[in-house]
Design a protein around this motif. Structure first.
Motif, short mmCIF file in Angstrom:
data_model
loop_
_atom_site.label_atom_id
_atom_site.label_comp_id
_atom_site.label_asym_id
_atom_site.label_seq_id
_atom_site.Cartn_x
_atom_site.Cartn_y
_atom_site.Cartn_z
N LYS A 103 2.05 -5.91 1.95
CA LYS A 103 3.02 -5.52 3.06
C LYS A 103 1.99 -4.78 4.16
O LYS A 103 1.04 -4.05 3.49
CB LYS A 103 4.23 -4.91 2.97
N CYS A 104 2.32 -4.57 5.48
CA CYS A 104 1.60 -3.71 6.28
C CYS A 104 2.96 -3.16 7.29
O CYS A 104 3.52 -3.95 7.66
CB CYS A 104 0.60 -4.34 6.95
N MET A 105 2.89 -1.85 7.53
CA MET A 105 3.77 -1.52 8.15
C MET A 105 3.10 -1.13 9.53
O MET A 105 2.04 -0.53 9.73
CB MET A 105 4.34 -0.14 7.85
N ILE A 106 3.68 -1.43 10.93
CA ILE A 106 3.18 -1.38 12.34
C ILE A 106 4.29 -0.65 12.83
O ILE A 106 5.48 -1.11 12.78
CB ILE A 106 2.66 -2.59 12.79
N GLY A 107 3.94 0.29 13.96
CA GLY A 107 4.89 0.94 14.85
C GLY A 107 4.08 0.83 16.30
O GLY A 107 2.87 0.39 16.38
N PRO B 52 0.68 -1.20 -0.02
CA PRO B 52 -0.05 0.03 -0.13
C PRO B 52 0.94 1.23 -0.12
O PRO B 52 0.37 2.10 -0.60
CB PRO B 52 -1.04 -0.03 1.38
N LEU B 53 2.12 1.25 0.63
CA LEU B 53 2.88 2.31 0.63
C LEU B 53 3.60 2.79 -0.64
O LEU B 53 4.10 3.81 -0.59
CB LEU B 53 3.87 2.23 1.90
N TYR B 54 3.55 2.01 -1.74
CA TYR B 54 3.96 2.21 -2.86
C TYR B 54 3.16 3.04 -3.56
O TYR B 54 2.09 2.57 -4.42
CB TYR B 54 4.37 0.97 -3.66
N GLY B 55 3.30 4.57 -3.54
CA GLY B 55 2.45 5.15 -4.21
C GLY B 55 1.09 5.61 -3.53
O GLY B 55 0.23 5.99 -4.31
N ARG B 56 1.23 5.14 -2.35
CA ARG B 56 -0.11 5.39 -1.68
C ARG B 56 -1.11 4.61 -2.26
O ARG B 56 -2.35 5.11 -2.43
CB ARG B 56 -0.66 6.86 -1.33
N GLY B 57 -0.98 3.40 -2.63
CA GLY B 57 -2.02 2.44 -3.12
C GLY B 57 -1.90 2.48 -4.48
O GLY B 57 -2.53 1.66 -5.22
N GLU B 58 -1.07 3.28 -5.32
CA GLU B 58 -1.15 3.37 -6.89
C GLU B 58 -0.39 2.13 -7.37
O GLU B 58 -1.09 1.45 -8.41
CB GLU B 58 0.01 4.24 -7.45
N ALA B 59 0.68 1.38 -6.91
CA ALA B 59 1.00 0.24 -7.12
C ALA B 59 -0.18 -0.99 -7.41
O ALA B 59 -0.23 -1.76 -8.27
CB ALA B 59 2.25 -0.43 -6.63
N GLU B 60 -0.98 -1.04 -6.50
CA GLU B 60 -1.85 -2.12 -5.99
C GLU B 60 -3.03 -1.75 -6.97
O GLU B 60 -3.66 -2.61 -7.61
CB GLU B 60 -2.45 -2.18 -4.91
N SER B 61 -3.27 -0.34 -7.27
CA SER B 61 -4.27 -0.02 -8.06
C SER B 61 -4.00 -0.35 -9.68
O SER B 61 -4.93 -0.85 -10.28
CB SER B 61 -4.57 1.57 -7.71
#
Length: 338
Positions: A81-85, A53-62
């Motif tokens: 992927k998913c990022m967690i902090g 999802p972080l690749y282009g704010r969803g652009e890659a998956e779109s």
């Protein structure tokens, strides 16, 4: 396209198409060109697409969702992927489930083949001296990883939403290697694979990066390896194709790599092609993730792979530049790095 087995999973093409280029984080491209690049990658024999999802704010998956319209070729595999902090600790299970469901909806799929934790993994109490705020949004403590993240991954796998899970191996090396030796262990790790052994701006810690030790530990424990950063975000190309500040980690690596570009010129090679050929046949790498953003870059990488392993003399001359020199990590309590 050469096929290799990805750990204990399934055969995978030697090259993987990365989502960074499709999501325009490695320079400007268009949606149409990204879709065309994805189609051509599949035609070339690539059977794994690495998204987030972080690749282009969803652009890659779109891009992937638009390209296949819900009718993905049966042989084609995909990751997300998913990022967690620390700010997400109260809702880890919910965040992971929500993320994968959103990705599936965007990509128009029923299952993700590999779901990666996109965060660093670090010991409890570890402080990121280079970026003290980083744990809040991008790092997971080991106790939380084993106690909450892994059980959630296993539940998502049991529900059929994911086929397997993995980790992005760019966090603190000793923690990554502990996870690779753990149980249950990830099916796959994404590890830095370039001639500089440099994670560039992804490195948030002071210790040496140790990517080759991470790869070796993965193979010793039957964990698949997806190599990333073959050209170190552009540092190993003839010219970085986006604006970067002089003190940017990638720009510093670009300056450090000047002797490599000189050697490439002496060999009559494009530095990017030379870097890809070096990385693709590094010991332990199952598949190399490409950061291409258009068909021309894809064709160059595919042609480089078709040439086979880098000639021994060229590899020796690259290694002699010592661009990957790091101070070795001192073993703790007599233990080795593996």
């Amino acid at each position: 396209m050469e096929m290799r087995r990805l750990g204990n999973l399934w055969p995978v093409s030697a090259l993987t198409l990365g989502g960074g280029g499709l999501g325009q984080i490695w320079g400007e491209t268009s949606r149409d060109e990204a879709v065309a690049t994805l189609f051509e990658a599949v035609e070339c024999g690539i059977n794994l697409i690495d998204l987030a999802p972080l690749y282009g704010r969803g652009e890659a998956e779109s891009v992937a969702g638009e390209a296949f319209g819900g009718k993905w070729p049966s042989h084609l595999r995909v990751t997300t992927k998913c990022m967690i902090g620390e700010r997400h600790y109260a809702e880890i299970a919910a965040r992971l489930e929500k993320s994968v469901l959103r990705s599936l909806e965007t990509m128009r799929r029923e299952q993700v083949d590999i779901f990666f934790l996109h965060s660093n993994i670090c010991p409890d109490g570890y402080e990121y001296a280079l970026d003290p705020a980083y744990p809040n949004y991008g790092a997971v403590r080991e106790s939380v990883f084993f106690g909450e993240v892994v059980p959630t991954f296993e539940k998502l796998k049991a529900r059929g939403l994911i086929g397997a899970w993995g980790i992005t191996g760019t966090g603190l090396p000793r923690s990554i290697m502990e996870v690779l030796r753990g149980e249950p262990k990830p099916a796959v790790v994404q590890a830095v694979t370039n001639l500089m052994d440099s994670p560039g701006g992804m490195r948030r810690y002071e210790e040496p990066a140790e990517p080759r030790n991470i790869v070796r530990t993965a193979k010793n424990n039957d964990v698949g390896v997806m190599g990333i950063r073959a050209v170190q975000a552009g540092a190993l190309t003839a010219k970085i194709d986006r604006m970067l500040a002089p003190d940017d980690p990638e720009m510093r690596d670009y300056e450090k790599a000047a002797p490599f570009r000189k050697l490439a010129s002496e060999l009559g090679e494009d530095p990017a092609i030379l870097a890809h050929r070096y990385a693709l046949w590094m010991e332990g790498v199952d598949t190399l993730v490409l950061g291409v953003k258009n068909r021309d870059e894809l064709r160059a990488a595919v042609a480089a792979a078709a040439r086979g392993p880098l000639e021994q003399d060229a590899r020796k001359r690259i290694d002699a530049l010592r661009l990957n020199f790091q101070f070795p990590r001192i073993p703790i309590d007599g233990e080795g790095t593996l």
